[in-house]
Write a protein that holds these residues in place. Structure first.
Motif, PDB file in Angstrom:
ATOM      1  N   MET A 371     -45.690  69.705  -8.035  1.00 17.65           N
ATOM      2  CA  MET A 371     -46.136  70.695  -9.022  1.00 17.65           C
ATOM      3  C   MET A 371     -45.474  70.493 -10.389  1.00 17.65           C
ATOM      4  N   VAL A 372     -44.559  69.512 -10.487  1.00 17.81           N
ATOM      5  CA  VAL A 372     -43.881  69.274 -11.762  1.00 17.81           C
ATOM      6  C   VAL A 372     -43.952  67.789 -12.095  1.00 17.81           C
ATOM      7  N   ASN A 373     -43.859  67.493 -13.398  1.00 13.55           N
ATOM      8  CA  ASN A 373     -43.809  66.108 -13.848  1.00 13.55           C
ATOM      9  C   ASN A 373     -42.380  65.611 -13.977  1.00 13.55           C
ATOM     10  N   ASP A 374     -41.457  66.556 -14.182  1.00 15.53           N
ATOM     11  CA  ASP A 374     -40.048  66.175 -14.291  1.00 15.53           C
ATOM     12  C   ASP A 374     -39.196  67.405 -14.020  1.00 15.53           C
ATOM     13  N   ILE A 375     -37.929  67.168 -13.605  1.00 19.96           N
ATOM     14  CA  ILE A 375     -37.088  68.298 -13.201  1.00 19.96           C
ATOM     15  C   ILE A 375     -35.618  67.942 -13.350  1.00 19.96           C
ATOM     16  N   CYS A 376     -34.832  68.916 -13.772  1.00 21.25           N
ATOM     17  CA  CYS A 376     -33.375  68.788 -13.784  1.00 21.25           C
ATOM     18  C   CYS A 376     -32.783  70.146 -13.409  1.00 21.25           C
ATOM     19  N   ILE A 377     -31.826  70.137 -12.489  1.00 17.06           N
ATOM     20  CA  ILE A 377     -31.184  71.369 -12.039  1.00 17.06           C
ATOM     21  C   ILE A 377     -29.764  71.439 -12.617  1.00 17.06           C
ATOM     22  N   VAL A 378     -29.441  72.566 -13.235  1.00 17.88           N
ATOM     23  CA  VAL A 378     -28.096  72.791 -13.769  1.00 17.88           C
ATOM     24  C   VAL A 378     -27.627  74.175 -13.348  1.00 17.88           C
ATOM     25  N   GLY A 379     -26.337  74.422 -13.532  1.00 23.41           N
ATOM     26  CA  GLY A 379     -25.798  75.759 -13.316  1.00 23.41           C
ATOM     27  C   GLY A 379     -25.382  76.364 -14.643  1.00 23.41           C
ATOM     28  N   ILE A 380     -25.749  77.614 -14.875  1.00 23.29           N
ATOM     29  CA  ILE A 380     -25.307  78.286 -16.095  1.00 23.29           C
ATOM     30  C   ILE A 380     -24.449  79.491 -15.696  1.00 23.29           C
ATOM     31  N   PRO A 381     -23.508  79.883 -16.552  1.00 23.13           N
ATOM     32  CA  PRO A 381     -22.591  80.981 -16.207  1.00 23.13           C
ATOM     33  C   PRO A 381     -23.331  82.266 -15.840  1.00 23.13           C
ATOM     34  N   ASP A 382     -22.830  82.919 -14.794  1.00 22.73           N
ATOM     35  CA  ASP A 382     -23.413  84.177 -14.339  1.00 22.73           C
ATOM     36  C   ASP A 382     -22.274  85.096 -13.899  1.00 22.73           C
ATOM     37  N   ARG A 383     -22.212  86.316 -14.442  1.00 20.17           N
ATOM     38  CA  ARG A 383     -21.061  87.190 -14.189  1.00 20.17           C
ATOM     39  C   ARG A 383     -21.039  87.719 -12.759  1.00 20.17           C
ATOM     40  N   HIS A 384     -22.158  87.683 -12.078  1.00 19.53           N
ATOM     41  CA  HIS A 384     -22.184  88.158 -10.691  1.00 19.53           C
ATOM     42  C   HIS A 384     -21.956  87.033  -9.682  1.00 19.53           C
ATOM     43  N   TRP A 385     -22.549  85.861  -9.946  1.00 18.18           N
ATOM     44  CA  TRP A 385     -22.545  84.781  -8.968  1.00 18.18           C
ATOM     45  C   TRP A 385     -21.625  83.617  -9.345  1.00 18.18           C
ATOM     46  N   GLY A 386     -21.043  83.678 -10.522  1.00 19.16           N
ATOM     47  CA  GLY A 386     -20.244  82.553 -10.986  1.00 19.16           C
ATOM     48  C   GLY A 386     -21.113  81.584 -11.764  1.00 19.16           C
TER      49      GLY A 386
END
Length: 453
Positions: A371-386
């Protein structure tokens, strides 16, 4: 290890096929005469040239002179060039005529050479995508060690290479080094010419060709898979290949050899042979004879990779390694058959709610949805989950986030399904097909913050 102008000229006349190769011997001699004028000290020579004939003339002339060489990417920006000039302080610059990003002071550089206790240093750039350029210090001995391991692994006397990668990058340079030192043939061609079925009429079955995943994808889309399938081996590296691409390549009977290596090791130290790939394996294969790889973990579970190799760089200019080994950020393990498997980098690990997540697993699952042509997964800061798992993706025209999330529920644990989705028209990648995750992480954070206002 030393090579003369005659060594290079004989190779050019008998083994090299590229545009304007007939001019190469004379051009190499002219450059050699210019750079070997009487000098009070050995000069540092910077090469920044994308055109293959000129690059080879510069490279061979400098090698014949025995001078230190610094290979550079002509497409670096002004900030990157300033880093290079501050570090190298070059005496001689052999560069593109149209290169206008060199610091103005480059024509008036004051030189104090730092001479390493190493003969014929060949400095190859690495780390540009992280924002800090370094030069891995190689010599003919380290580069030839890589060639010897390659030849032993594939049981070859000569290596014939079909090169479409930039020669200033280790993946392109090593194709020249393999062919030159083994007496093999070398064809250098523009990628677009290969994409449109080429201009040089050679028998592909005699040649190795090296690609990065995005190039393989384009060639499959250009319907030249029949030609690719004729090559002796298609080396694939530079960035992780996604499962959908590998499945298509296997269905077209393309003899892929998935590789694992880096600038510091003078290209691959592990390679999956084509016969293993065609039988369904997707890992990095076995370790080449010139290298030793260990997993830094108990009971050989997942851990950081440690490399010892005769092809290992001697350090990062101007510093030499105190210990001839390299412990990487890459995480991997050996399976029961001795094949190396890479699962990602420890620095890319996302910790959300106390759970460890590696982006490559989620990226693979999302690509598999088609369903996608390209993908990148990152983590961004979250005050509940880290950190919050965030997908930066290029959707296909009919893709909806709801459909994607529903599909992923059957593939991934709940905590691995991205919380945020950021749609882009294209994911910026370098010439090796790699993304700068830090850049995309900041981009996603900015977009999400704007949406929340």
């Amino acid at each position: 290890m030393e090579y003369s102008l005659e060594d290079f000229t004989n190779y050019i006349e008998n083994h090299l096929l590229c545009e304007n190769s007939d001019r190469l011997p004379q051009l190499t001699e002219e450059i050699y005469s210019q750079i070997t004028q009487p000098r009070t000290q050995i000069p540092n020579i910077l090469i920044a040239e994308r055109e293959p004939t000129k690059f080879l003339a510069y490279f061979m002339a400098t090698c014949a002179a025995g001078y230190p060489i610094f290979l550079c990417n002509p497409d670096w920006g002004e900030q990157e060039w300033q880093q290079v000039f501050d570090l190298v302080q070059p005496d001689i610059i052999l560069a593109n005529d149209d290169l206008d990003k060199l610091p103005i002071t480059s024509k008036q550089v004051s030189i104090t050479n730092y001479q390493l206790p190493i003969t014929q240093q060949i400095m190859i750039p690495t780390g540009g995508s992280s924002g800090k350029i370094k030069f891995a210090i190689h010599t003919w001995e380290t580069l030839i060690a890589s060639v010897i391991g390659f030849r032993q692994y594939f049981q070859l006397q000569q290596v014939n290479s079909y090169c479409i990668l930039p020669l200033y990058h280790v993946s392109g340079l090593m194709q020249f080094i393999r062919s030159f030192t083994s007496g093999g043939k070398l064809v250098i061609q523009n990628f677009k010419q290969l994409e449109y079925q080429g201009k040089y009429q050679v028998n592909p079955v005699e040649f190795f060709i090296s690609l990065v995943p995005t190039q393989l994808q384009r060639l499959l889309q250009a319907r030249v898979s029949d030609r690719l399938a004729q090559f002796q081996t298609v080396l694939l590296g530079g960035a992780p290949a996604w499962n959908e691409l590998l499945v298509e390549a296997r269905s077209k009977n393309i003899p892929l050899a998935l590789t694992y290596g880096m600038t510091e090791t003078a290209s691959q130290i592990a390679t999956l042979k084509p016969e293993d790939f065609l039988q369904g394996k997707d890992n990095c294969g076995k370790i080449l004879p010139h290298a030793k790889v260990e997993i830094c973990s108990t009971q050989n579970q997942i851990g950081n990779i440690k490399i010892q190799s005769k092809s290992l760089a001697l350090g990062y200019y101007p510093n030499v390694f105190e210990i001839p080994e390299l412990i990487l950020d890459d995480l991997g393990y050996f399976d029961s058959q001795g094949y190396l498997n890479i699962i990602g980098r420890s620095s890319e690990k996302i910790i959300t709610g106390g759970e460890n997540i590696y982006p490559i697993e989620i990226e693979t699952a999302i690509r598999d949805t088609k369903m996608v042509n390209d993908i990148c997964i990152v983590g961004i800061p979250d005050r509940h989950w880290g950190q919050a798992v965030t997908a930066i993706y290029v959707p296909k025209s009919t893709t909806s986030i709801t459909t994607l999330q529903t599909t992923l529920k059957n593939k991934l644990s709940k905590f691995k399904i991205p919380k945020h989705w950021v749609s882009l028209t294209i994911l910026p990648r370098n010439t090796q097909g790699k993304v700068n995750r830090q850049h995309l992480q900041q981009l996603a954070l900015n977009i999400l913050q704007e949406k929340s206002l």
